[in-house]
Design an enzyme around this catalytic site. Structure first.
Site, short mmCIF file in Angstrom:
data_model
loop_
_atom_site.label_atom_id
_atom_site.label_comp_id
_atom_site.label_asym_id
_atom_site.label_seq_id
_atom_site.Cartn_x
_atom_site.Cartn_y
_atom_site.Cartn_z
CD GLU A 95 -1.30 -7.50 16.66
OE1 GLU A 95 -1.49 -7.41 15.56
OE2 GLU A 95 -2.00 -7.43 17.81
NE ARG A 131 -2.63 -1.35 3.38
CZ ARG A 131 -2.93 -2.41 3.88
NH1 ARG A 131 -3.24 -3.68 3.07
NH2 ARG A 131 -2.32 -2.75 5.14
P1 AMP Z 1 3.90 -1.65 11.65
O1 AMP Z 1 5.04 -1.99 11.13
O2 AMP Z 1 3.24 -2.19 12.84
O3 AMP Z 1 3.81 -0.08 11.69
O4 AMP Z 1 2.49 -1.95 10.43
C1 AMP Z 1 2.53 -1.06 9.45
C2 AMP Z 1 2.13 -1.93 8.13
O5 AMP Z 1 1.09 -2.74 8.45
C3 AMP Z 1 1.62 -1.04 7.14
O6 AMP Z 1 2.17 -1.36 6.06
C4 AMP Z 1 0.28 -1.18 6.99
O7 AMP Z 1 -0.54 -1.40 5.91
C5 AMP Z 1 -0.25 -2.41 7.93
N1 AMP Z 1 -1.14 -2.04 9.16
C6 AMP Z 1 -0.91 -2.24 10.41
N2 AMP Z 1 -2.13 -2.03 11.04
C7 AMP Z 1 -3.03 -1.53 10.25
C8 AMP Z 1 -4.32 -1.29 10.11
N3 AMP Z 1 -5.02 -1.13 11.48
N4 AMP Z 1 -4.90 -0.91 9.24
C9 AMP Z 1 -4.48 -0.91 8.02
N5 AMP Z 1 -3.09 -1.34 7.84
C10 AMP Z 1 -2.40 -1.88 9.06
#
Ligand code: AMP
Length: 173
Positions: free
Chosen positions: A98, A61
């Site tokens: 996670e 995305r």
């Molecule tokens: P992080 O590495 O935990 O910051 O997760 C970011 C990645 O996970 C991004 O590439 C987002 O596309 C996806 N992501 C995580 N949480 C969400 C959410 N609640 N809604 C949409 N995409 C998410």
């Protein structure tokens, strides 16, 4: 024309893709030409001030607006992709999700020593994805001069994890 409240163009999907996750879907924002233009414009304005050589977008995305922002700023675009998608030569970084692990790769010839790089992704959650990509950029001798997002989930404290970086997001929850 007055600015659009971009948050009104985000669809919140409970329990997707797994129970307990509140998924932020930016499809309505992408579908609305004015909201799309405003998002690219605001991200590009912030990005241009960092005077980057490259915008790097995270699969998948981060590709949607990342390349549009690079085009508007007038710099190149680099994709960070899932393992096995890019031809050689690549560098790879693994990071914890996670549940389980994920990895992203970058072509090692795309980031020159000293290149100024702005990283873009759709959502800042825990910050693990962008932290890993920033490590790849620095391993290749580039400088991360900023990181930006369409959406920041501030309750997950990703900004703290990215404390050494200049962070910007269009929409905060
Ligand atoms: P992080 O590495 O935990 O910051 O997760 C970011 C990645 O996970 C991004 O590439 C987002 O596309 C996806 N992501 C995580 N949480 C969400 C959410 N609640 N809604 C949409 N995409 C998410």
């Amino acid at each position: 024309m007055s600015a659009i409240d971009l948050k009104s163009r985000v669809r919140e999907v409970p329990d997707f893709p797994t129970p307990g996750i509140g998924f932020k879907d930016i499809t309505p924002l992408l579908l609305d030409p004015d909201a799309l233009r405003q998002s690219v414009h605001e991200l590009a304005e912030w990005t241009a001030e960092r005077e980057p050589d490259l915008v790097l977008g995270a699969e998948a995305r981060g590709f949607w607006l990342g390349a549009a922002v690079a085009c508007k700023v007038g710099c190149g675009f680099v994709p960070a992709r899932r393992p096995g998608k890019l031809p050689p030569d690549t560098v790879s970084a693994s990071y914890a999700l996670e549940y389980g692990e994920n990895a992203l790769e970058v072509n090692k010839h795309t980031i020159a020593e000293g290149a100024r790089v702005v990283i873009h992704d759709d959502v800042l959650a825990t910050g693990g994805t962008v932290e890993a990509i920033a490590g790849l950029v620095e391993k290749l001798g580039g400088h991360v001069v900023g990181v930006n997002f369409v959406i920041e989930l501030s309750f997950l404290n990703g900004r703290e994890r990215l404390a050494e970086h200049d962070v910007f997001s269009l929409i905060t929850y």
